[in-house]
Write a protein that holds these residues in place. Structure first.
Motif, PDB file in Angstrom:
ATOM      1  N   VAL A  49     -14.709  72.786  -2.012  1.00  0.00           N
ATOM      2  CA  VAL A  49     -14.928  74.575  -1.967  1.00  0.00           C
ATOM      3  C   VAL A  49     -16.215  74.836  -1.407  1.00  0.00           C
ATOM      4  O   VAL A  49     -16.679  75.837  -1.174  1.00  0.00           O
ATOM      5  N   TYR A  50     -17.427  74.538  -1.556  1.00  0.00           N
ATOM      6  CA  TYR A  50     -19.176  74.183  -2.033  1.00  0.00           C
ATOM      7  C   TYR A  50     -19.519  73.015  -1.006  1.00  0.00           C
ATOM      8  O   TYR A  50     -18.686  71.962  -0.840  1.00  0.00           O
ATOM      9  N   SER A  51     -20.726  73.259   0.143  1.00  0.00           N
ATOM     10  CA  SER A  51     -20.795  73.148   0.424  1.00  0.00           C
ATOM     11  C   SER A  51     -22.752  72.867   0.279  1.00  0.00           C
ATOM     12  O   SER A  51     -23.079  73.835  -0.424  1.00  0.00           O
ATOM     13  N   LEU A  52     -23.458  71.615   0.054  1.00  0.00           N
ATOM     14  CA  LEU A  52     -25.021  71.245  -0.175  1.00  0.00           C
ATOM     15  C   LEU A  52     -25.747  72.006   0.439  1.00  0.00           C
ATOM     16  O   LEU A  52     -25.292  71.563   2.371  1.00  0.00           O
ATOM     17  N   ASP A  53     -26.609  72.384   1.161  1.00  0.00           N
ATOM     18  CA  ASP A  53     -27.485  73.781   1.819  1.00  0.00           C
ATOM     19  C   ASP A  53     -28.697  73.788   0.765  1.00  0.00           C
ATOM     20  O   ASP A  53     -29.202  73.470   0.025  1.00  0.00           O
ATOM     21  N   PHE A  54     -29.299  73.368   1.854  1.00  0.00           N
ATOM     22  CA  PHE A  54     -31.438  74.109   1.405  1.00  0.00           C
ATOM     23  C   PHE A  54     -31.857  75.503   1.174  1.00  0.00           C
ATOM     24  O   PHE A  54     -30.556  76.605   1.600  1.00  0.00           O
ATOM     25  N   VAL A  72     -32.509  72.366  -3.707  1.00  0.00           N
ATOM     26  CA  VAL A  72     -30.673  72.692  -2.779  1.00  0.00           C
ATOM     27  C   VAL A  72     -30.254  73.205  -3.748  1.00  0.00           C
ATOM     28  O   VAL A  72     -29.816  73.507  -4.593  1.00  0.00           O
ATOM     29  N   LYS A  73     -28.840  74.009  -2.605  1.00  0.00           N
ATOM     30  CA  LYS A  73     -27.563  74.798  -3.667  1.00  0.00           C
ATOM     31  C   LYS A  73     -27.017  74.453  -3.042  1.00  0.00           C
ATOM     32  O   LYS A  73     -26.812  74.187  -2.127  1.00  0.00           O
ATOM     33  N   LYS A  74     -25.902  74.255  -3.993  1.00  0.00           N
ATOM     34  CA  LYS A  74     -23.804  74.481  -3.537  1.00  0.00           C
ATOM     35  C   LYS A  74     -23.347  76.461  -3.083  1.00  0.00           C
ATOM     36  O   LYS A  74     -24.181  76.903  -3.710  1.00  0.00           O
ATOM     37  N   LYS A  75     -22.850  76.348  -1.696  1.00  0.00           N
ATOM     38  CA  LYS A  75     -23.109  77.558  -2.031  1.00  0.00           C
ATOM     39  C   LYS A  75     -21.640  77.254  -1.335  1.00  0.00           C
ATOM     40  O   LYS A  75     -20.701  76.464  -0.863  1.00  0.00           O
ATOM     41  N   ASP A  76     -20.745  78.616  -1.114  1.00  0.00           N
ATOM     42  CA  ASP A  76     -19.791  78.808  -0.588  1.00  0.00           C
ATOM     43  C   ASP A  76     -18.951  78.307   0.822  1.00  0.00           C
ATOM     44  O   ASP A  76     -19.791  78.347   1.846  1.00  0.00           O
ATOM     45  N   ALA A  77     -18.732  77.027   0.976  1.00  0.00           N
ATOM     46  CA  ALA A  77     -17.913  76.383   1.887  1.00  0.00           C
ATOM     47  C   ALA A  77     -17.175  77.450   2.712  1.00  0.00           C
ATOM     48  O   ALA A  77     -17.675  77.147   4.344  1.00  0.00           O
ATOM     49  N   ASN A  78     -16.676  78.160   2.143  1.00  0.00           N
ATOM     50  CA  ASN A  78     -15.566  78.775   3.089  1.00  0.00           C
ATOM     51  C   ASN A  78     -15.171  80.233   3.276  1.00  0.00           C
ATOM     52  O   ASN A  78     -14.612  81.200   2.939  1.00  0.00           O
ATOM     53  N   PRO A  79     -16.534  81.087   3.204  1.00  0.00           N
ATOM     54  CA  PRO A  79     -16.274  82.298   2.898  1.00  0.00           C
ATOM     55  C   PRO A  79     -16.124  83.060   3.207  1.00  0.00           C
ATOM     56  O   PRO A  79     -14.960  83.858   2.561  1.00  0.00           O
ATOM     57  N   ASN A  90     -12.703  83.099   1.110  1.00  0.00           N
ATOM     58  CA  ASN A  90     -12.896  83.674  -0.359  1.00  0.00           C
ATOM     59  C   ASN A  90     -12.154  83.553  -1.390  1.00  0.00           C
ATOM     60  O   ASN A  90     -11.443  83.141  -2.307  1.00  0.00           O
ATOM     61  N   ILE A  91     -12.134  81.329  -0.781  1.00  0.00           N
ATOM     62  CA  ILE A  91     -11.598  80.440  -2.234  1.00  0.00           C
ATOM     63  C   ILE A  91     -12.634  80.471  -3.434  1.00  0.00           C
ATOM     64  O   ILE A  91     -11.735  80.565  -4.473  1.00  0.00           O
ATOM     65  N   VAL A  92     -13.477  81.173  -4.047  1.00  0.00           N
ATOM     66  CA  VAL A  92     -13.816  80.975  -5.245  1.00  0.00           C
ATOM     67  C   VAL A  92     -13.975  82.374  -5.829  1.00  0.00           C
ATOM     68  O   VAL A  92     -13.424  82.321  -6.920  1.00  0.00           O
ATOM     69  N   LYS A  93     -13.489  83.282  -5.120  1.00  0.00           N
ATOM     70  CA  LYS A  93     -13.135  84.733  -5.742  1.00  0.00           C
ATOM     71  C   LYS A  93     -11.517  84.677  -6.197  1.00  0.00           C
ATOM     72  O   LYS A  93     -10.992  84.998  -6.740  1.00  0.00           O
ATOM     73  N   PHE A  94     -11.143  83.995  -5.396  1.00  0.00           N
ATOM     74  CA  PHE A  94      -9.290  83.414  -5.506  1.00  0.00           C
ATOM     75  C   PHE A  94      -9.599  82.558  -7.058  1.00  0.00           C
ATOM     76  O   PHE A  94      -8.203  82.742  -7.799  1.00  0.00           O
ATOM     77  N   CYS A 153     -12.541  67.883  -7.228  1.00  0.00           N
ATOM     78  CA  CYS A 153     -11.997  68.684  -8.960  1.00  0.00           C
ATOM     79  C   CYS A 153     -12.693  69.903  -9.919  1.00  0.00           C
ATOM     80  O   CYS A 153     -12.897  70.368 -11.079  1.00  0.00           O
ATOM     81  N   PHE A 154     -14.965  68.905  -9.621  1.00  0.00           N
ATOM     82  CA  PHE A 154     -15.210  70.174 -10.764  1.00  0.00           C
ATOM     83  C   PHE A 154     -15.922  70.325  -9.867  1.00  0.00           C
ATOM     84  O   PHE A 154     -16.781  71.756 -10.549  1.00  0.00           O
ATOM     85  N   GLU A 155     -15.793  71.318  -8.802  1.00  0.00           N
ATOM     86  CA  GLU A 155     -15.969  72.350  -8.139  1.00  0.00           C
ATOM     87  C   GLU A 155     -15.465  73.614  -8.392  1.00  0.00           C
ATOM     88  O   GLU A 155     -15.826  74.342  -9.278  1.00  0.00           O
TER      89      GLU A 155
END
Length: 841
Positions: free
Chosen positions: A61-66, A86-93, A96-100, A125-127
């Motif tokens: 769900v997330y990818s890691l980026d600066f 660094v922060k986790k961001k939506d891997a596939n904006p 809409n997976i996070v909103k879903f 799982c933890f994401e």
């Protein structure tokens, strides 16, 4: 009634799980995430009536980026990336997976996670938990469960549902640690190397000169073999070849000395042997031997055999295996275990395979006569070995999928069959006091080789049945000259073995690392699936060895993997491990940066400097001198006077654009045409494309995306309406397309043909109520407009003449049917969003 939400890793997996658990009674509805469906059914959970919803994510769900401020290659010193936030961001904006997940998790009572049962799956799982837990009706961790399964069969899925466990946080943290370390280490080295060497050399055939903690040692193995080949000095040696005959049977003898490197000595032995015409068999040895059947199949062995036996690369093999697993044909394909569980039901699986179209008779014999106990392998404590789970025919699977499935079936059957047994007979003779032997074998019981026939036992020569004392006539004795030969380049199979031995990568990531060194043009795969390093790959590894061999050797990564394993086992602290490894690589990076001239000397020998390559092309906006176009990948422009390189889009053609200049920086514009078959040509400024003049706009800025308020090539002057296909871009007038006028999206491939052979097309300041900007189309000669009008202005959506002639609605529908992603927002685009002439959007 309680509400239970169950999340799988892929949409197809969610469908299979829902179908099994609901016994085919589930109902389907669309989710707000584009690729995900939701399957609903009723049942019981923990003794309570429950409503189940089964859906999925699409991998991580997330990818890691600066943080964004660290993603500017020109403004950030790579060494700062070792400490950058660094922060986790939506891997596939776009999906809409996070909103879903938030929507589906709203008010649920229980969360059951059906992610793949490996460390990556545990991390996902933890994401999911981080997103869903805050919106649950009862957000207690006791209401969150993990399903453990190894195959998509009714039996495995129901068993997993009955034995739910708690997600493993430590395994998830080990993946977080690997992601952070690979991001910091890889980005720092990659950015520095890419800018340093691409800024100096023009014929580097790679768009990215990357470094990876696993990727680079993988390349190191290939270059090490290349070096052995190049440093090899062949040496001549001689053998004595003797043939003998008994009655009508002729066979060859093997000299026990094998070979001699002194020709004179070898000639002396040969002359003595030639003087003898007959000899006797002094000794006959008969031995019962066996060729052992395979142990249970794990991932690495599957990858090796697919490459060496099926000619399928590791990366493709894993994709095929993943698909077979989701379809329920094989068990989980990522495992290190090579021994079957004690409770493994061999008879049940053989029963399922008894209808196999090629091997059914063999399987029925095993069921009737009894199968053999498999050999004991290694229990890695993860998943059972890879086995078939149901029978499939060639009409269900095709091509490489069938070949891989067929191999897995045969390997499983071979592992429960008898060893191959054979009798080996060896004759020993003596000629002029020199010992010779010859051997032959007869298979007495083929065992597992009857299904794994590509491993047929080498039976040697077909020898006659002779006793001790039998007389042999010497028919030929000659001296033959040979020379030692170097080893060949590594095969993929050999490379996989080396990576496993040295702890480089995991069973799941090994194919990725091999694929990376191929895609980055560090190695090339030959016809026999051997890995031949390119000049760039060789220079990089040699350069690392000149500066710091640890960067190219497998030892450091193997040590890091041990630390990650400790995190997974709960024996090491996440932060302590990350900080420890980051400190080591920060120091190594600083030393590498200070010593890069040692590697640069190798590049100077092998590659051409920018000043000596390319051809004069267009003028630099800083010095007004001509810049050179470097056509080698990555294509770019180089100004010798300013000693600056400017990026260009790849995989297309670059041409001059009428010697027009950018009003922002005075650089001459160029015209880019992509090799996509759309004939879409877009002007761009090399300086703006390399570094955007707008702080809130990413680099790689084309003129049709530019926010300049008055430039005749900018989006602000040529925008007509919002794209109704991708929902992200703007439809702009494509001025370079004249006289075959059209308008195109500045983000996706959508385009709309306008009226052909017009003398002029322009976009007006005026906006229609829909809102779409008014365009004017003018003709000099024959005009398609009513009453012979030479010019007409109007809205493409509302004007009756343009609606009839251009048919915007039809074009949109046609391109939607043609596979363009996205959806229409209604006639006229996104209502209420005006053009805003002169303002940044």
């Amino acid at each position: 009634m309680v509400v239970v939400l169950m999340i799988a890793e892929k949409p197809s997996l969610a469908q299979s799980i829902a179908k099994i658990l609901s016994r085919g009674t589930m109902k389907t509805r669309k989710g707000i995430a584009k690729p995900c469906q939701v399957y609903e059914y009723s049942g019981t959970f923990h003794g309570q009536q429950a409503r189940f919803s089964v859906t999925s994510v699409c991998g991580h769900v997330y990818s890691l980026d600066f943080l964004p401020q660290y993603n500017n290659w020109d403004a950030v010193d790579p060494v700062d990336l070792y400490d950058a936030e660094v922060k986790k961001k939506d891997a596939n904006p776009d999906q809409n997976i996070v909103k879903f997940l938030k929507h589906e998790g709203q008010g649920i009572d229980y969360l059951v996670l059906w992610l793949d049962c490996d460390r990556e799956g545990e991390n996902i799982c933890f994401e999911v938990i981080d997103i869903v837990k805050p919106v649950m009706r009862n957000s207690s961790s006791q209401n969150i469960f993990r399903a453990k399964f190894s195959a998509i069969t009714d039996k495995d899925i129901f068993r997993a549902m009955e034995t739910l466990i708690t997600p493993n946080k430590n395994e998830a943290l080990s993946v977080d640690a690997r992601q952070e370390l690979d991001l910091r280490i890889g980005c720092a080295f990659t950015r520095f190397q890419t800018k340093y060497f691409q800024g100096k050399y023009g014929d580097l055939d790679s768009s990215l000169i990357s470094y990876g903690p696993c990727q680079t040692p993988t390349l190191g193995f290939c270059v090490e073999r290349h070096d052995k080949i190049n440093s090899f000095e062949p040496e001549k040696y001689w053998k004595i070849d003797v043939k003998v005959r008994h009655n009508n049977s002729t066979f060859a003898l093997q000299w026990n000395r094998v070979r001699i490197f002194d020709k004179n000595v070898a000639s002396m032995f040969c002359e003595d042997i030639k003087a003898v015409t007959r000899t006797k068999i002094l000794k006959v040895t008969t031995t019962q031997k066996s060729k052992q059947k395979p142990i249970a199949l794990n991932t690495v062995e599957m990858l090796r055999k697919a490459s060496s036996g099926l000619n399928i690369g590791p990366h493709h093999t894993m994709a095929l295996a993943e698909r077979l697993y989701i379809q329920g044909y094989i068990s989980y394909p990522r495992t290190e275990t090579t021994t079957y569980p004690q409770n493994f039901d061999f008879r049940d699986l053989l029963g399922k395979l008894s209808s196999h179209e090629d091997l059914g008779d063999t399987v029925k014999s095993l069921l009737k006569d009894g199968y053999s106990k498999p050999k004991k392998g290694q229990d890695a404590g993860d998943h059972p070995p890879i086995t078939p789970m149901k029978v499939a025919g060639r009409n269900e699977l095709s091509g490489d999928s069938w070949r891989l499935y067929d191999y897995i079936v045969r390997h499983y059957l071979g592992s429960v069959m008898e060893d191959c047994r054979y009798t080996q007979t060896t004759y020993m003779v003596e000629i002029s006091k020199e010992s010779f032997t010859c051997s032959g074998a007869v298979v007495t019981s083929p065992g597992f080789l009857s299904v794994m026939n590509w491993l047929q036992q080498d039976e040697g020569q077909n020898l006659p049945n002779l006793d001790r004392g039998a007389v042999l006539e010497i028919t030929e004795a000659k001296l033959s000259e040979h020379q030692t030969s170097p080893p060949d380049y590594l095969t993929e199979s050999e490379l996989i073995t080396l990576m496993e031995k040295h702890g480089i990568g995991t069973d799941a990531s090994i194919p990725v690392h091999i694929n990376n060194i191929c895609e980055r043009n560090y190695v090339k795969i030959t016809g026999s699936r051997r890995l031949q390093p390119t000049q760039l790959g060789i220079v990089l590894i040699h350069g690392y060895h000149k500066i710091d061999s640890d960067l190219a050797l497998p030892t450091m990564r193997a040590d890091v993997e041990k630390q990650l394993n400790l995190i997974a086992a709960g024996k090491a602290d996440f932060k302590a491990v990350v900080n420890y490894v980051v400190d080591i690589f920060r120091n190594k990076f600083c030393y590498f940066k200070d010593s890069v001239s040692n590697m640069d000397h190798l590049f100077e020998v092998c590659f051409t400097k920018l000043a000596e390559t390319g051809k004069p092309f267009c003028r630099c906006g800083s010095c007004n001198r001509y810049m050179k176009l470097i056509v080698a990948k990555p294509s770019r422009l180089y100004c010798k006077t300013c000693d600056q390189t400017y990026s260009l889009p790849q995989n297309g053609t670059i041409k001059l654009y009428k010697e027009l200049k950018c009003p922002i920086d005075d650089f001459e514009l160029v015209l880019f045409s992509a090799n996509t078959g759309t004939a879409k040509a877009v002007p761009l400024c090399p300086a703006c494309y390399t570094k955007s003049p707008y702080p809130d706009v990413a680099k790689n800025l084309m003129c049709n995306q530019c926010l300049h308020p008055t430039c005749p090539h900018s989006m602000m002057q040529n925008r007509i309406l919002d794209c109704q296909i991708c929902d992200q871009g703007s439809i702009v007038l494509d001025a370079p397309s004249a006289p075959k006028w059209r308008m195109t999206c500045n983000k996706c491939k959508f385009f709309v043909p306008l009226l052909q052979n017009a003398s002029k097309v322009s976009v007006k300041e005026e906006t229609c109520h829909c809102p779409t900007n008014i365009i004017t189309i003018e003709f000099k000669d024959e005009s398609p407009f009513p009453n012979g009008k030479k010019s007409h202005s109007g809205c493409l959506n509302c004007d009756e003449i343009f609606v009839k002639l251009i048919k915007l609605e039809s074009v949109i529908e046609e391109q939607l049917r043609g596979g363009h992603r996205g959806h229409r927002q209604g006639r006229g685009g996104k209502r209420g969003r005006g053009r805003g002439r002169g303002k940044k959007r």
